[in-house]
Enzyme design. Structure first.
Site, mmCIF file in Angstrom:
data_model
loop_
_atom_site.group_PDB
_atom_site.id
_atom_site.type_symbol
_atom_site.label_atom_id
_atom_site.label_comp_id
_atom_site.label_asym_id
_atom_site.label_seq_id
_atom_site.Cartn_x
_atom_site.Cartn_y
_atom_site.Cartn_z
ATOM 1 N N ASN A 34 0.803 -1.210 0.407
ATOM 2 C CA ASN A 34 0.133 0.047 -0.239
ATOM 3 C C ASN A 34 1.187 0.918 -0.222
ATOM 4 O O ASN A 34 2.263 0.998 0.750
ATOM 5 C CB ASN A 34 -0.592 0.139 1.424
ATOM 6 C CG ASN A 34 -2.165 -0.745 1.384
ATOM 7 O OD1 ASN A 34 -2.586 -1.986 0.264
ATOM 8 N ND2 ASN A 34 -3.480 0.019 1.748
HETATM 9 CA CA CA Z 1 -6.985 -0.609 3.606
#
Ligand code: CA
Ligand code: CTP
Length: 224
Positions: A34
């Site tokens: 991420n």
């Molecule tokens: Ca998330």
């Protein structure tokens, strides 16, 4: 106040901070992740240490140096971050979950590099599984005198999503922020909302260092 006029209002408190992304390997050279610079989490760890707390920083891979006076535990995957955070959470007075945990990981990790164009290797269809929610897993076991702070990184409906995360994740405070297009990620400033059971309000645009102190100030209010 110490000799340079700094408050030690977190003296005797233990603070846990999760920071950075997690990385989830597919094979020895490829991973899923991420987006996260780790700046907010590192600013939180530094601020808490400066204010006298005993700080444990559980960090995914970032391009920042470990803050002085902070116990930093380096991890890679979400599952490793959960294990490291779990140990520190048990004794933490304040736990701030600022990590951008990878939501999914490849179901299988190959021991050797997966080679394109090889029999049995298809990189266009990788099976994924959801990672554990570190914040929700730990906060559900929260003791009454513990304060838990989470984040909500949203591209839209920041307040509504943050309010939902406050209850589903058992947090005392959610710091909501809008992300995307030059906002928040990697920058030094951030504009956020504070969402608690009692109130929801916006903070002005400020540096991540200043925001760290605002979050710690707010966390301390829950002890009163
Ligand atoms: Ca998330
Ligand atoms: N979080 C966590 N473990 C996860 C996912 C999120 O601890 N596996 C924490 C983050 O550190 C943050 C909060 O949960 O404090 C919200 O993270 P966010 O990514 O905004 O929400 P998600 O629950 O992952 O949902 P989604 O990404 O779909 O909005």
């Amino acid at each position: 106040l110490d000799e340079v006029g700094m408050t030690h209002d977190l003296a005797g408190r233990r603070v846990l901070v999760t920071a950075g992304p997690t990385v989830e390997p597919l094979d020895p050279v490829r991973y899923l992740t991420n987006r996260s610079s780790g700046k907010t989490g590192y600013a939180l760890a530094r601020a808490a240490a400066r204010r006298g707390a005993e700080v444990t920083l559980v960090s995914g891979p970032v391009a920042l140096s470990a803050p002085e006076g902070v116990r930093t535990v380096h991890v890679e995957s979400a599952r490793d971050m959960l294990v490291a955070a779990e140990a520190a959470f048990a004794t933490a007075d304040i736990a701030v979950f600022s990590a951008a945990v990878a939501d999914v990981r490849p179901k299988e990790v190959a021991a050797q590099k997966l080679k394109k164009g090889t029999e049995g290797v298809d990189l266009s269809t990788i099976e994924l599984v959801e990672n554990p929610d570190i914040l929700a897993t730990l906060a559900v076991r929260k003791r009454p005198e513990q304060v838990v702070v989470g984040f909500a990184a949203e591209t839209n409906d920041v307040i509504a999503n943050a309010q939902k995360k406050l209850s589903t994740k058992h947090a005392d405070l959610i710091v909501g922020n809008e992300v995307g297009e030059g906002r928040a990620f990697g920058t030094d400033d951030n504009e956020v909302w504070f969402v608690s059971a009692e109130e929801t309000y916006a903070l002005p645009l400020m540096s991540k260092d200043r925001l760290a102190d605002e979050i710690l100030d707010k966390a301390l209010q829950f002890f009163k």
